[in-house]
Design a protein around this motif. Structure first.
Motif, short mmCIF file in Angstrom:
data_model
loop_
_atom_site.label_atom_id
_atom_site.label_comp_id
_atom_site.label_asym_id
_atom_site.label_seq_id
_atom_site.Cartn_x
_atom_site.Cartn_y
_atom_site.Cartn_z
N VAL A 41 -9.85 -40.99 113.61
CA VAL A 41 -10.70 -39.88 114.05
C VAL A 41 -9.93 -38.74 114.71
CG1 VAL A 41 -12.76 -41.33 114.26
CG2 VAL A 41 -11.24 -41.03 116.23
N ALA A 42 -8.68 -38.98 115.09
CA ALA A 42 -7.88 -37.95 115.72
C ALA A 42 -6.41 -38.26 115.51
CB ALA A 42 -8.18 -37.88 117.21
N VAL A 43 -5.61 -37.19 115.47
CA VAL A 43 -4.17 -37.37 115.31
C VAL A 43 -3.46 -36.20 115.97
CG1 VAL A 43 -4.08 -36.22 113.06
CG2 VAL A 43 -2.36 -37.90 113.63
N ALA A 44 -2.28 -36.47 116.52
CA ALA A 44 -1.47 -35.41 117.11
C ALA A 44 0.00 -35.71 116.85
CB ALA A 44 -1.72 -35.30 118.60
N ARG A 45 0.77 -34.66 116.70
CA ARG A 45 2.23 -34.81 116.55
C ARG A 45 2.90 -34.07 117.69
NH1 ARG A 45 4.93 -31.46 112.83
NH2 ARG A 45 7.08 -31.51 113.48
N LEU A 46 3.74 -34.79 118.44
CA LEU A 46 4.44 -34.23 119.59
C LEU A 46 5.94 -34.21 119.32
CD1 LEU A 46 2.69 -36.26 122.44
CD2 LEU A 46 1.94 -34.13 121.37
N GLU A 47 6.61 -33.18 119.80
CA GLU A 47 8.06 -33.08 119.72
C GLU A 47 8.59 -33.04 121.14
OE1 GLU A 47 8.97 -29.70 117.24
OE2 GLU A 47 7.79 -30.51 115.58
N VAL A 48 9.30 -34.10 121.53
CA VAL A 48 9.77 -34.26 122.90
C VAL A 48 11.26 -33.94 122.97
CG1 VAL A 48 10.03 -35.90 124.82
CG2 VAL A 48 8.07 -36.09 123.26
N THR A 49 11.61 -33.05 123.91
CA THR A 49 13.01 -32.67 124.12
C THR A 49 13.32 -32.76 125.60
OG1 THR A 49 12.86 -31.11 122.27
CG2 THR A 49 14.73 -30.87 123.75
N ALA A 50 14.31 -33.58 125.95
CA ALA A 50 14.77 -33.65 127.34
C ALA A 50 15.72 -32.50 127.58
CB ALA A 50 15.47 -34.98 127.59
N ARG A 51 15.43 -31.74 128.64
CA ARG A 51 16.32 -30.65 129.03
C ARG A 51 16.97 -31.03 130.36
NH1 ARG A 51 12.26 -25.65 127.78
NH2 ARG A 51 11.29 -26.47 129.66
N GLU A 52 17.83 -30.18 130.86
CA GLU A 52 18.56 -30.51 132.08
C GLU A 52 17.64 -30.86 133.25
OE1 GLU A 52 21.83 -28.52 135.10
OE2 GLU A 52 21.65 -27.74 133.06
N ASN A 53 16.63 -30.02 133.49
CA ASN A 53 15.79 -30.21 134.67
C ASN A 53 14.37 -30.69 134.39
OD1 ASN A 53 17.82 -29.31 136.48
ND2 ASN A 53 17.37 -27.22 135.89
N ASP A 54 13.99 -30.68 133.12
CA ASP A 54 12.63 -31.08 132.81
C ASP A 54 12.56 -31.62 131.39
OD1 ASP A 54 12.77 -28.86 131.15
OD2 ASP A 54 11.11 -27.78 132.08
N CYS A 55 11.34 -31.82 130.95
CA CYS A 55 11.09 -32.34 129.62
C CYS A 55 10.15 -31.37 128.92
CB CYS A 55 10.45 -33.72 129.76
SG CYS A 55 10.40 -34.69 128.27
N ASP A 56 10.49 -30.96 127.72
CA ASP A 56 9.70 -30.03 126.92
C ASP A 56 8.95 -30.85 125.88
OD1 ASP A 56 9.64 -26.94 125.91
OD2 ASP A 56 9.65 -28.32 124.22
N VAL A 57 7.63 -30.75 125.88
CA VAL A 57 6.82 -31.46 124.90
C VAL A 57 5.96 -30.44 124.16
CG1 VAL A 57 5.12 -33.27 124.48
CG2 VAL A 57 6.78 -33.54 126.33
N PHE A 58 6.31 -30.22 122.91
CA PHE A 58 5.61 -29.28 122.05
C PHE A 58 4.56 -30.04 121.26
CE2 PHE A 58 5.67 -27.14 117.74
CZ PHE A 58 4.82 -26.11 118.10
N ILE A 59 3.31 -29.59 121.35
CA ILE A 59 2.24 -30.16 120.54
C ILE A 59 2.30 -29.43 119.20
CG2 ILE A 59 -0.23 -30.61 120.33
CD1 ILE A 59 -0.36 -30.22 123.43
N ALA A 60 2.97 -30.06 118.24
CA ALA A 60 3.16 -29.43 116.94
C ALA A 60 1.84 -29.30 116.20
CB ALA A 60 4.18 -30.21 116.10
N SER A 61 0.96 -30.27 116.40
CA SER A 61 -0.36 -30.21 115.80
C SER A 61 -1.26 -31.25 116.44
CB SER A 61 -0.30 -30.41 114.28
OG SER A 61 0.32 -31.62 113.99
N ALA A 62 -2.55 -30.95 116.39
CA ALA A 62 -3.57 -31.88 116.86
C ALA A 62 -4.79 -31.67 115.96
CB ALA A 62 -3.93 -31.61 118.32
#
Length: 128
Positions: free
Chosen positions: A27-48
């Motif tokens: 019923v639902a789906v999402a694709r996340l792209e996780v990137t660890a950076r020096e001070n934080d974590c970047d999580v891009f919701i590529a699609s939902a």
């Protein structure tokens, strides 16, 4: 939702796919792209995506998907030893249902719409 899964680009390291089920149905789906950076974590919701049978019904399925995205992003970034997450995605300026969904999840516009009409929405989350 199923056509999304069939047509989705190949996953790479750091990519996650979340699949929501109701009984046997996806019923639902999402694709996340996780990137660890020096001070934080970047999580891009590529699609939902929400299944057609669940769209336009007040948003409970969309809200559940956004909550799961948020919890997964925090959990993944905690595992990477990061204390902050930037969770973000791109939404077309005319896609009002998606804008309403992310507003309910406490996202805010981070940039003005691009020439293609895409606007970046996001939220910073402290990992506890």
């Amino acid at each position: 939702v199923q056509s999304y899964l069939r047509n989705s680009p190949k996953l790479k390291a750091g990519h996650l796919v979340l699949v929501g089920r109701c009984g046997e149905d996806v019923v639902a789906v999402a694709r996340l792209e996780v990137t660890a950076r020096e001070n934080d974590c970047d999580v891009f919701i590529a699609s939902a995506a929400i299944g057609l049978d669940h769209r336009g019904k007040g948003g409970p399925m969309a809200d559940a998907l956004m909550l799961q995205i948020r919890e997964t992003a925090v959990e993944r970034c905690r595992g990477l030893g990061k204390q902050e997450v930037l969770l973000w995605g791109k939404i077309h300026s005319k896609n009002l249902p998606s804008q309403a969904m992310v507003k309910r999840a406490e996202f805010e516009p981070l940039e003005a719409p691009s020439l293609k009409g895409l606007e970046i929405w996001g939220v910073r989350i402290t990992v506890e």
